[in-house]
Scaffold this active site. Structure first.
Site, mmCIF file in Angstrom:
data_model
loop_
_atom_site.group_PDB
_atom_site.id
_atom_site.type_symbol
_atom_site.label_atom_id
_atom_site.label_comp_id
_atom_site.label_asym_id
_atom_site.label_seq_id
_atom_site.Cartn_x
_atom_site.Cartn_y
_atom_site.Cartn_z
ATOM 1 N N ARG A 130 -13.902 -7.172 -2.422
ATOM 2 C CA ARG A 130 -13.251 -7.086 -1.102
ATOM 3 C C ARG A 130 -12.742 -5.658 -0.852
ATOM 4 O O ARG A 130 -12.097 -5.042 -1.693
ATOM 5 C CB ARG A 130 -12.088 -8.071 -1.035
ATOM 6 C CG ARG A 130 -11.330 -8.052 0.305
ATOM 7 C CD ARG A 130 -10.137 -7.142 0.257
ATOM 8 N NE ARG A 130 -9.333 -7.211 1.481
ATOM 9 C CZ ARG A 130 -8.333 -6.392 1.768
ATOM 10 N NH1 ARG A 130 -8.012 -5.429 0.919
ATOM 11 N NH2 ARG A 130 -7.667 -6.506 2.878
ATOM 12 N N THR A 135 -0.920 0.565 6.999
ATOM 13 C CA THR A 135 -0.698 -0.442 5.962
ATOM 14 C C THR A 135 -0.599 -1.790 6.658
ATOM 15 O O THR A 135 -0.219 -1.867 7.822
ATOM 16 C CB THR A 135 0.590 -0.141 5.159
ATOM 17 O OG1 THR A 135 0.891 -1.274 4.346
ATOM 18 C CG2 THR A 135 1.778 0.178 6.038
ATOM 19 N N GLY A 136 -0.930 -2.849 5.937
ATOM 20 C CA GLY A 136 -0.866 -4.176 6.538
ATOM 21 C C GLY A 136 -2.103 -4.967 6.162
ATOM 22 O O GLY A 136 -2.842 -4.588 5.247
ATOM 23 N N THR A 137 -2.328 -6.062 6.858
ATOM 24 C CA THR A 137 -3.484 -6.911 6.534
ATOM 25 C C THR A 137 -4.757 -6.200 6.998
ATOM 26 O O THR A 137 -5.029 -6.073 8.190
ATOM 27 C CB THR A 137 -3.336 -8.298 7.180
ATOM 28 O OG1 THR A 137 -3.051 -8.152 8.568
ATOM 29 C CG2 THR A 137 -2.194 -9.073 6.533
ATOM 30 N N GLY A 138 -5.521 -5.734 6.004
ATOM 31 C CA GLY A 138 -6.625 -4.823 6.280
ATOM 32 C C GLY A 138 -7.699 -5.390 7.187
ATOM 33 O O GLY A 138 -8.257 -4.667 8.028
ATOM 34 N N THR A 154 0.883 -1.176 0.000
ATOM 35 C CA THR A 154 0.000 0.000 0.000
ATOM 36 C C THR A 154 0.904 1.204 0.000
ATOM 37 O O THR A 154 2.096 1.081 0.292
ATOM 38 C CB THR A 154 -0.890 -0.027 1.271
ATOM 39 O OG1 THR A 154 -1.958 -0.920 1.079
ATOM 40 C CG2 THR A 154 -1.464 1.313 1.634
ATOM 41 N N GLY A 197 -10.610 -3.360 2.027
ATOM 42 C CA GLY A 197 -9.784 -3.429 3.233
ATOM 43 C C GLY A 197 -9.907 -2.174 4.070
ATOM 44 O O GLY A 197 -10.892 -1.431 3.992
ATOM 45 N N ASP A 198 -8.887 -1.934 4.878
ATOM 46 C CA ASP A 198 -8.901 -0.761 5.771
ATOM 47 C C ASP A 198 -8.635 0.555 5.027
ATOM 48 O O ASP A 198 -9.061 1.631 5.463
ATOM 49 C CB ASP A 198 -7.827 -0.920 6.855
ATOM 50 C CG ASP A 198 -6.432 -1.033 6.225
ATOM 51 O OD1 ASP A 198 -6.232 -1.916 5.358
ATOM 52 O OD2 ASP A 198 -5.541 -0.225 6.571
HETATM 53 N N1 ASP Z 1 -4.059 -2.534 4.093
HETATM 54 C C1 ASP Z 1 -4.134 -2.948 2.714
HETATM 55 C C2 ASP Z 1 -5.368 -3.779 2.516
HETATM 56 O O1 ASP Z 1 -5.658 -4.597 3.332
HETATM 57 C C3 ASP Z 1 -2.937 -3.697 2.248
HETATM 58 C C4 ASP Z 1 -1.611 -3.147 2.672
HETATM 59 O O2 ASP Z 1 -1.517 -2.190 3.377
HETATM 60 O O3 ASP Z 1 -0.587 -3.702 2.328
HETATM 61 O O4 ASP Z 1 -6.003 -3.653 1.499
#
Ligand code: ASP
Length: 294
Positions: free
Chosen positions: A192, A214-217, A164, A194-195
């Site tokens: 889908r 950023t990360g697993t949303g 991201t 995400g955050d």
């Molecule tokens: N947060 C983002 C999502 O889940 C992905 C990411 O930040 O790498 O879509």
């Protein structure tokens, strides 16, 4: 450091999906150049809102990150984009989610903020808004999209891989702003979200702090994300403790994440609990720093 005695702060990230052992030199060079450019803008009196948008547009259109041009298709075979932007002084915000077919979702998110009474437009409605307002469309997806730096072809269908981009800024007037944009997680289902396009979990700016996650949303949303950090910080937690509280919760829930934040008093934090986070920062008090790993 400090192109003048004026006060500003800036940070950006290219995602917390960095994989240990891989070479992100070209990304770091890009982040370095972009951070210098944004520092100059802030030193010249540019608004935090314009600076975070500029930084994110450049990252989206570079194709080097999992956002804009570097995005991979969902399981139905086409790209859907998420982005959001927020301006602290007025709490105005705009976002697009599951948006197909446009070059710079962050520009469209800003358009939602400035041209509609809404905060978030999704899917076909977001695309209709973007088309009606003349934002650049991707004419030929097969030619346009490219593999981001540090991502292999196989990983574009692996739901554990992600990336991201985001930026946060404090300008000389004391205004804070934040912006975040993503192609989402690889291998994601059609529709889908995400955050990243969610004002609160993915992006937040108020009078005290600006934050981009950023990360697993899915885990960031369930952990409360950016606004939970803002609340902890407002309640007296130190900046690092406020961020680490949210990151620990993401980890406990089974994910990983990274956060960039700047405060009204020019404090900067770039923290993560994934392998690494591509990041850079600078302020009128802090020399320019760029890194991916510890
Ligand atoms: N947060 C983002 C999502 O889940 C992905 C990411 O930040 O790498 O879509």
């Amino acid at each position: 450091m400090s192109q003048s005695n004026k006060q500003y702060a800036f940070a950006l990230h290219g995602g917390a999906g960095a994989v240990a052992g891989r070479n992100y030199h070209s990304v770091e060079e890009h982040l370095l150049g972009l951070t210098k450019e944004c520092e100059t803008l802030l030193a010249n009196g540019c608004s935090a809102l314009d600076v975070v948008e500029t930084a994110v547009i450049e990252m989206e259109t570079s194709g080097m990150y999992v956002a804009g041009r570097g995005s991979a298709p969902n399981t139905a075979g086409y790209v859907e984009l998420d982005a959001s932007i927020m301006y602290g002084p007025s709490r105005e915000a705009g976002a697009v989610a599951a948006l197909p077919g446009f070059e710079s979702p962050i520009q469209i998110a800003r358009g939602v903020m400035e041209k509609t009474p809404h905060v978030l437009l999704a899917g076909a409605g977001a695309a209709a808004f973007a088309r009606d307002n003349g934002y650049a469309e991707v004419e030929n997806p097969d030619d346009y999209y490219r593999l981001p730096v540090g991502v292999t072809k196989d990983e574009t269908t692996n739901s554990n891989a992600h990336g991201t981009v985001g930026a946060v800024a404090l300008d000389q007037s004391g205004a804070l702003a934040a912006a975040t944009s993503t192609g989402g997680t690889f291998g994601k289902l059609e529709g889908r979200i995400g955050d990243t396009p969610l004002i609160g979990p993915g992006t937040w700016a108020d009078d005290n702090i600006a934050i981009s996650c950023t990360g697993t949303g899915e885990h960031i949303i369930r952990a409360g994300g950016a606004v939970s950090i803002a609340c902890a910080f407002k309640s007296g937690a130190s900046l690092d403790d406020a961020i680490n509280g949210m990151l620990d919760e993401v980890k406990r829930l089974g994910g990983d994440a990274g956060v960039i934040a700047v405060t009204r008093l020019q404090k900067i934090a770039t923290l993560y609990n994934s392998d690494g986070m591509k990041r850079a920062s600078v302020s009128s008090k802090q020399p320019l720093q760029v890194a991916t790993f510890a």
